[in-house]
Design a protein around this motif. Structure first.
Motif, PDB file in Angstrom:
ATOM      1  N   GLN A   1      11.956 -59.738  11.558  1.00 22.15           N
ATOM      2  CA  GLN A   1      11.056 -61.064  11.399  1.00 22.15           C
ATOM      3  C   GLN A   1      11.584 -62.184  12.167  1.00 22.15           C
ATOM      4  O   GLN A   1      12.564 -62.642  11.877  1.00 22.15           O
ATOM      5  N   ILE A   2      10.918 -62.614  13.169  1.00 18.10           N
ATOM      6  CA  ILE A   2      11.233 -63.798  13.983  1.00 18.10           C
ATOM      7  C   ILE A   2      10.109 -64.685  13.871  1.00 18.10           C
ATOM      8  O   ILE A   2       8.944 -64.487  14.239  1.00 18.10           O
ATOM      9  N   SER A   3      10.551 -66.212  13.393  1.00 20.61           N
ATOM     10  CA  SER A   3       9.346 -67.269  13.447  1.00 20.61           C
ATOM     11  C   SER A   3      10.005 -68.248  14.290  1.00 20.61           C
ATOM     12  O   SER A   3      11.078 -68.590  14.224  1.00 20.61           O
ATOM     13  N   GLN A   4       9.012 -69.091  14.640  1.00 16.96           N
ATOM     14  CA  GLN A   4       9.311 -70.481  15.314  1.00 16.96           C
ATOM     15  C   GLN A   4       9.473 -71.522  14.476  1.00 16.96           C
ATOM     16  O   GLN A   4       8.762 -71.731  13.386  1.00 16.96           O
ATOM     17  N   ILE A   5      10.531 -72.351  14.695  1.00 16.23           N
ATOM     18  CA  ILE A   5      10.826 -73.503  13.810  1.00 16.23           C
ATOM     19  C   ILE A   5      11.111 -74.695  14.789  1.00 16.23           C
ATOM     20  O   ILE A   5      11.310 -74.384  16.195  1.00 16.23           O
ATOM     21  N   ARG A   6      10.988 -75.803  14.333  1.00 17.68           N
ATOM     22  CA  ARG A   6      11.484 -77.115  15.071  1.00 17.68           C
ATOM     23  C   ARG A   6      12.957 -77.162  15.233  1.00 17.68           C
ATOM     24  O   ARG A   6      13.362 -76.759  14.165  1.00 17.68           O
ATOM     25  N   ALA A   7      13.602 -77.456  16.339  1.00 21.72           N
ATOM     26  CA  ALA A   7      15.197 -77.473  16.232  1.00 21.72           C
ATOM     27  C   ALA A   7      15.505 -79.008  15.648  1.00 21.72           C
ATOM     28  O   ALA A   7      14.695 -79.832  15.695  1.00 21.72           O
ATOM     29  N   GLN A   8      16.810 -78.704  15.080  1.00 22.84           N
ATOM     30  CA  GLN A   8      17.188 -79.988  14.371  1.00 22.84           C
ATOM     31  C   GLN A   8      17.916 -80.881  15.432  1.00 22.84           C
ATOM     32  O   GLN A   8      18.537 -80.397  16.454  1.00 22.84           O
ATOM     33  N   GLY A   9      18.339 -82.140  15.192  1.00 19.26           N
ATOM     34  CA  GLY A   9      19.223 -82.743  15.822  1.00 19.26           C
ATOM     35  C   GLY A   9      18.552 -83.813  16.998  1.00 19.26           C
ATOM     36  O   GLY A   9      17.389 -83.633  17.155  1.00 19.26           O
ATOM     37  N   ALA A  10      19.392 -84.417  17.814  1.00 16.30           N
ATOM     38  CA  ALA A  10      18.977 -85.163  18.898  1.00 16.30           C
ATOM     39  C   ALA A  10      18.574 -84.375  19.678  1.00 16.30           C
ATOM     40  O   ALA A  10      18.814 -83.113  20.152  1.00 16.30           O
ATOM     41  N   GLY A  11      17.519 -85.284  20.449  1.00 17.62           N
ATOM     42  CA  GLY A  11      16.948 -84.177  21.693  1.00 17.62           C
ATOM     43  C   GLY A  11      15.776 -85.040  22.278  1.00 17.62           C
ATOM     44  O   GLY A  11      14.902 -84.453  23.106  1.00 17.62           O
ATOM     45  N   GLY A  12      15.163 -85.968  21.832  1.00 16.43           N
ATOM     46  CA  GLY A  12      14.395 -86.887  22.676  1.00 16.43           C
ATOM     47  C   GLY A  12      13.139 -86.690  21.844  1.00 16.43           C
ATOM     48  O   GLY A  12      12.806 -86.019  20.788  1.00 16.43           O
ATOM     49  N   GLN A  13      11.975 -86.861  22.481  1.00 21.06           N
ATOM     50  CA  GLN A  13      10.699 -86.805  22.293  1.00 21.06           C
ATOM     51  C   GLN A  13      10.245 -85.164  22.105  1.00 21.06           C
ATOM     52  O   GLN A  13       9.455 -84.734  21.327  1.00 21.06           O
ATOM     53  N   ASN A  14      10.751 -84.350  23.179  1.00 18.55           N
ATOM     54  CA  ASN A  14      10.323 -82.928  23.257  1.00 18.55           C
ATOM     55  C   ASN A  14      10.759 -82.140  21.947  1.00 18.55           C
ATOM     56  O   ASN A  14      10.133 -81.310  21.418  1.00 18.55           O
ATOM     57  N   VAL A  15      11.925 -82.548  21.270  1.00 24.25           N
ATOM     58  CA  VAL A  15      12.291 -81.761  20.028  1.00 24.25           C
ATOM     59  C   VAL A  15      11.474 -82.000  18.876  1.00 24.25           C
ATOM     60  O   VAL A  15      11.122 -81.215  17.956  1.00 24.25           O
ATOM     61  N   ASN A  16      10.891 -83.021  18.804  1.00 28.45           N
ATOM     62  CA  ASN A  16       9.792 -83.572  17.568  1.00 28.45           C
ATOM     63  C   ASN A  16       8.609 -82.735  17.771  1.00 28.45           C
ATOM     64  O   ASN A  16       7.742 -82.723  16.898  1.00 28.45           O
ATOM     65  N   LYS A  17       8.108 -82.358  19.134  1.00 28.55           N
ATOM     66  CA  LYS A  17       6.909 -81.855  19.391  1.00 28.55           C
ATOM     67  C   LYS A  17       6.821 -80.263  19.268  1.00 28.55           C
ATOM     68  O   LYS A  17       5.809 -79.535  18.939  1.00 28.55           O
ATOM     69  N   VAL A  18       7.999 -79.636  20.100  1.00 29.75           N
ATOM     70  CA  VAL A  18       7.927 -78.257  20.406  1.00 29.75           C
ATOM     71  C   VAL A  18       8.802 -77.450  19.560  1.00 29.75           C
ATOM     72  O   VAL A  18       9.843 -77.623  19.139  1.00 29.75           O
ATOM     73  N   ALA A  19       8.206 -76.406  18.940  1.00 27.68           N
ATOM     74  CA  ALA A  19       8.884 -75.489  18.050  1.00 27.68           C
ATOM     75  C   ALA A  19       9.639 -74.437  19.073  1.00 27.68           C
ATOM     76  O   ALA A  19       9.274 -73.365  18.931  1.00 27.68           O
ATOM     77  N   SER A  20      10.694 -74.805  19.550  1.00 24.88           N
ATOM     78  CA  SER A  20      11.512 -73.881  20.090  1.00 24.88           C
ATOM     79  C   SER A  20      12.569 -73.174  19.502  1.00 24.88           C
ATOM     80  O   SER A  20      13.332 -72.079  20.021  1.00 24.88           O
ATOM     81  N   ALA A  21      13.025 -73.423  18.377  1.00 27.74           N
ATOM     82  CA  ALA A  21      14.213 -72.762  17.680  1.00 27.74           C
ATOM     83  C   ALA A  21      13.576 -71.594  16.875  1.00 27.74           C
ATOM     84  O   ALA A  21      12.328 -71.392  16.878  1.00 27.74           O
ATOM     85  N   VAL A  22      14.657 -70.532  16.692  1.00 28.05           N
ATOM     86  CA  VAL A  22      14.053 -69.352  16.194  1.00 28.05           C
ATOM     87  C   VAL A  22      14.631 -69.062  14.992  1.00 28.05           C
ATOM     88  O   VAL A  22      16.017 -69.254  14.745  1.00 28.05           O
ATOM     89  N   HIS A  23      14.121 -68.570  13.847  1.00 28.26           N
ATOM     90  CA  HIS A  23      14.572 -68.140  12.594  1.00 28.26           C
ATOM     91  C   HIS A  23      14.416 -66.813  12.344  1.00 28.26           C
ATOM     92  O   HIS A  23      13.459 -66.220  12.242  1.00 28.26           O
ATOM     93  N   LEU A  24      15.549 -65.865  12.623  1.00 34.06           N
ATOM     94  CA  LEU A  24      15.508 -64.107  12.332  1.00 34.06           C
ATOM     95  C   LEU A  24      15.921 -63.900  11.070  1.00 34.06           C
ATOM     96  O   LEU A  24      17.017 -64.296  10.505  1.00 34.06           O
TER      97      LEU A  24
END
Length: 137
Positions: free
Chosen positions: A16-39
Motif C-alpha cells: 500500500q502506497i499513499s501520498q503525504i506531505r513531506a516534513q521539514g523546510a522546503g519553502g512554499q512547494n512543500v506546503n502545497k504538494v504531497a510528494s512524500a510516500v508512505h509505504l
C-alpha cells in the motif's frame, strides 16, 4: 511487481502506497504538494515464503510494527515518482538483508605469545606510571 529474488516476487496489491506531505523546510512547494510516500507492507498477510516471513518478523527493526507491518516513509526526493522508487528499493533491501545467511562465528582463543606481549606492555606502563610519583626530598 516488486522482484525480491529470482523466485520471490511481491504483487502490487500487497504493497500500500499513499501520498503525504513531506516534513521539514522546503519553502512554499512543500506546503502545497504531497510528494512524500508512505509505504505499508503487511508481512503475515503477504505471499512471501514462510522462511522470509519468519526472518522478517524476527528482526528488531523500528520500521516493523508489533503486528508485523513494515512502514517506510520516503521523502528525500522532490518528486513523487522518485520517492516511490526509493521506498520500494528500501523495502526490497530490508527483505534481502533479513534472509541473508550470516557467517557462523568460530570461537577462538588468544595465542600464548599475544597474551605474554599484552601482560608485558601492561607491566611496562605500570613501571612508567610508578616513576611519575613525587620525588623524595
Amino acid at each position: 511487481m516488486l522482484r525480491i529474488s529470482n523466485t520471490v516476487e511481491l504483487a502490487d496489491w500487497e504493497i500500500q502506497i499513499s501520498q503525504i506531505r513531506a516534513q521539514g523546510a522546503g519553502g512554499q512547494n512543500v506546503n502545497k504538494v504531497a510528494s512524500a510516500v508512505h509505504l505499508r507492507f503487511d508481512i503475515p498477510a503477504s505471499s512471501l515464503p514462510p522462511f522470509y516471513k519468519e526472518r522478517l518478523l524476527a528482526l528488531s527493526d523500528q520500521r516493523i510494527s508489533k503486528e508485523g507491518v513494515v512502514i517506510i516513509k520516503a521523502q528525500s526526493f522532490r518528486t513523487l515518482e522518485l520517492n516511490r522508487e526509493d521506498a520500494l528499493a528500501r523495502l526490497r533491501e530490508l527483505i534481502r538483508e533479513a534472509v541473508k545467511q550470516r557467517k557462523v562465528r568460530k570461537p577462538t582463543k588468544p595465542t600464548k605469545g599475544s597474551q605474554r606481549r599484552r601482560v608485558d606492555s601492561k607491566t611496562r606502563k605500570g613501571k612508567t606510571k610508578a616513576l611519575r610519583g613525587k620525588v623524595p626530598v
